[in-house]
Design a protein around this motif. Structure first.
Motif, PDB file in Angstrom:
ATOM      1  N   UNK A   6       0.796  -1.211   0.000  1.00 15.17           N
ATOM      2  CA  UNK A   6       0.000   0.000   0.000  1.00 15.17           C
ATOM      3  C   UNK A   6       0.836   1.272   0.000  1.00 15.17           C
ATOM      4  N   UNK A   7       1.858   1.359   0.858  1.00 22.78           N
ATOM      5  CA  UNK A   7       2.693   2.555   0.970  1.00 22.78           C
ATOM      6  C   UNK A   7       1.899   3.805   1.303  1.00 22.78           C
ATOM      7  N   UNK A   8       0.991   3.678   2.257  1.00 18.14           N
ATOM      8  CA  UNK A   8       0.228   4.809   2.766  1.00 18.14           C
ATOM      9  C   UNK A   8       0.396   4.865   4.275  1.00 18.14           C
ATOM     10  N   UNK A   9       0.193   6.032   4.880  1.00 16.82           N
ATOM     11  CA  UNK A   9       0.340   6.114   6.338  1.00 16.82           C
ATOM     12  C   UNK A   9      -0.608   5.160   7.058  1.00 16.82           C
ATOM     13  N   UNK A  10      -0.084   4.530   8.115  1.00 16.18           N
ATOM     14  CA  UNK A  10      -0.912   3.630   8.926  1.00 16.18           C
ATOM     15  C   UNK A  10      -2.019   4.444   9.600  1.00 16.18           C
ATOM     16  N   UNK A  11      -3.186   3.857   9.643  1.00 17.23           N
ATOM     17  CA  UNK A  11      -4.344   4.459  10.310  1.00 17.23           C
ATOM     18  C   UNK A  11      -4.314   4.005  11.764  1.00 17.23           C
ATOM     19  N   UNK A  12      -4.505   4.930  12.674  1.00 18.30           N
ATOM     20  CA  UNK A  12      -4.482   4.592  14.099  1.00 18.30           C
ATOM     21  C   UNK A  12      -5.547   3.532  14.388  1.00 18.30           C
ATOM     22  N   UNK A 116     -12.921  -1.798   9.202  1.00 17.30           N
ATOM     23  CA  UNK A 116     -13.437  -0.945   8.119  1.00 17.30           C
ATOM     24  C   UNK A 116     -12.337  -0.029   7.580  1.00 17.30           C
ATOM     25  N   UNK A 117     -11.609   0.624   8.495  1.00 16.29           N
ATOM     26  CA  UNK A 117     -10.606   1.611   8.096  1.00 16.29           C
ATOM     27  C   UNK A 117      -9.506   1.005   7.229  1.00 16.29           C
ATOM     28  N   UNK A 118      -9.118  -0.231   7.527  1.00 13.87           N
ATOM     29  CA  UNK A 118      -8.062  -0.890   6.759  1.00 13.87           C
ATOM     30  C   UNK A 118      -8.603  -1.710   5.587  1.00 13.87           C
ATOM     31  N   UNK A 119      -9.922  -1.751   5.417  1.00 10.66           N
ATOM     32  CA  UNK A 119     -10.505  -2.506   4.316  1.00 10.66           C
ATOM     33  C   UNK A 119     -10.249  -3.994   4.427  1.00 10.66           C
TER      34      UNK A 119
END
Length: 158
Positions: A6-12, A116-119
């Protein structure tokens, strides 16, 4: 099985509580270390037979100064039998000592908030976060030990 780089910031992580930890875990406090996030349900056969033993092996194979293993109990079915008390007994019986967060239930949905946030499509799932806090792997299903070790080694070397 599904793998995504993914290479996107981790969601808390949005958790209701943490077990095996004396305080809530925040991903932004783990910058500088590789994070292995294992998502599971205690009634998931793939989690019990493969995912959780694999997470324990990872925890025992790497220094906590370099690699942090976290569990996320993300319940999307059988909600009434997988509460905090049952999870505490489960963690004790299976000798799981790394921190485990309980994914926060979502109002009006069977799918918890972090899931949900991480799909996430289900359990077991592995999320690898690099030393900079970027999600580098989101894998649904049973991942081979050697493949997971190679991914972790690559992130440690960066």
């Amino acid at each position: 099985m599904k793998t995504q780089n993914i290479n996107t910031p981790a969601i808390e992580l949005n958790t209701s509580t943490w077990l095996n930890s004396d305080r809530p875990i925040k991903l932004n406090e783990l910058i500088g270390r590789v994070v292995v996030l294992h998502t599971f349900q205690m009634l998931c056969p793939g989690c019990v037979l493969h995912g959780l033993p694999q997470a324990i092996k990872v925890r025992n194979s790497f220094s906590e100064a370099d690699v942090v293993v976290l569990g996320l109990h993300t319940v999307f079915e059988h909600h009434s039998v997988m509460g905090k008390e049952a999870l505490q007994v489960f963690l004790h019986e299976y000798n799981i000592h790394f921190p485990v967060g309980i994914d926060q239930a979502a109002a009006g949905s069977d799918i918890p908030l972090t899931m949900q946030a991480y799909g996430l499509r289900g359990t077991p799932s592995i999320i690898l976060i690099d030393r900079k806090g970027q999600v580098r792997l989101n894998y649904f299903g049973v991942i081979d030990d050697m493949l997971l070790g190679a991914h972790i080694g690559q992130l440690m070397a960066e």
